[in-house]
Write a protein that holds these residues in place. Structure first.
Motif, PDB file in Angstrom:
ATOM      1  N   ALA A  33       0.852  -1.188   0.000  1.00  0.00           N
ATOM      2  CA  ALA A  33       0.000   0.000   0.000  1.00  0.00           C
ATOM      3  C   ALA A  33       0.891   1.241   0.000  1.00  0.00           C
ATOM      4  N   PRO A  34       0.359   2.392  -0.439  1.00  0.00           N
ATOM      5  CA  PRO A  34       1.186   3.610  -0.467  1.00  0.00           C
ATOM      6  C   PRO A  34       1.846   3.917   0.874  1.00  0.00           C
ATOM      7  N   GLY A  35       1.135   3.689   1.968  1.00  0.00           N
ATOM      8  CA  GLY A  35       1.708   3.973   3.278  1.00  0.00           C
ATOM      9  C   GLY A  35       2.762   2.990   3.732  1.00  0.00           C
ATOM     10  N   ASP A  36       2.926   1.878   2.985  1.00  0.00           N
ATOM     11  CA  ASP A  36       3.928   0.875   3.349  1.00  0.00           C
ATOM     12  C   ASP A  36       5.328   1.257   2.884  1.00  0.00           C
ATOM     13  N   ILE A  37       5.428   2.291   2.047  1.00  0.00           N
ATOM     14  CA  ILE A  37       6.722   2.664   1.473  1.00  0.00           C
ATOM     15  C   ILE A  37       7.161   4.016   2.025  1.00  0.00           C
ATOM     16  N   VAL A  38       8.380   4.060   2.536  1.00  0.00           N
ATOM     17  CA  VAL A  38       8.940   5.302   3.076  1.00  0.00           C
ATOM     18  C   VAL A  38      10.310   5.536   2.454  1.00  0.00           C
TER      19      VAL A  38
END
Length: 216
Positions: A33-38
């Motif tokens: 998910a977008p929030g899984d990538i930093v």
């Protein structure tokens, strides 16, 4: 992490399939998910919550260390500010071999654990059926403020002694021998206050002898 394997770099491809195992890398299939990538210093990485969930499920449930490894990872994630709710969201809908152990570990995870040894020891206590201790409980005894790694109702305390503990606890200008003596005085005061203190160390965890000692 508890006994982490360093032979390979682990990567996630962001897809439902296409995993691949090579000599130095392990490419895992898994949607992101977008929030899984930093961003970490210009490198795309999975977030702390996603990474913790992936690691907690990496050990098959039949492995004796599955629960302990998951608990250690979740303790560390909570200590670094990840919420229990965020970890639960990452585990939702997972169908990996270690998912059951990860859910079990999340129920017991505690960000107050200060080392891998403390987490592994607590995992052994839980699996051994002993009451779950409170962590980092503070007492004032004879005018001194003390804190116990594990505590059972002010009656029994358990301290984990790692190789670096006395170096970490040394005051400025204090030798290791002086730190050990000061720790002995601390323990004597706690015992005079009615708190029995026992100690564990890494070799006891390896040998499985800590739980019988605490039980006695």
């Amino acid at each position: 992490m508890l006994k982490p394997p360093f032979q390979r770099v682990h990567l996630t491809n962001g897809d439902v399939g296409g995993g691949q195992l090579r000599r130095t890398t392990h490419l895992h299939a898994g949607e992101l998910a977008p929030g899984d990538i930093v961003d970490v210093d210009g490198i795309a990485a999975t977030s702390l919550a996603r990474t913790a969930a992936d690691l907690a499920q990496a050990t098959p449930a039949e492995d004796p260390l599955a629960f302990a490894r998951a608990l250690t990872v979740f303790d560390g994630a909570l200590a670094r500010g990840v919420t229990r709710e965020a970890l639960a969201v990452e585990l939702q809908g997972r169908r990996r071999r270690g998912t059951r152990a990860a859910w079990d570990a999340l129920d017991f995870a505690d960000g107050l654990a200060e080392s891998v040894g403390e987490s592994w020891g607590r995992a052994q206590l839980i699996v051994g059926g002993l009451p779950v201790p409170r962590l980092q409980v503070e007492y004032t005894v004879e005018g001194f403020d003390y804190r116990l790694d594990h505590d059972w109702d002010g009656v029994l305390g358990l301290e984990f002694d790692g190789f670096t503990k006395y170096g970490r606890l040394r005051k400025p200008g204090e030798t290791v021998a002086e730190a050990v003596f000061r720790e002995k005085q601390r323990e004597d005061r706690l015992r005079r206050a009615g708190i029995m203190v026992v100690r564990s160390w890494w070799s006891m965890l390896e040998a499985g002898t800590m739980v019988p000692m605490v039980a006695r």
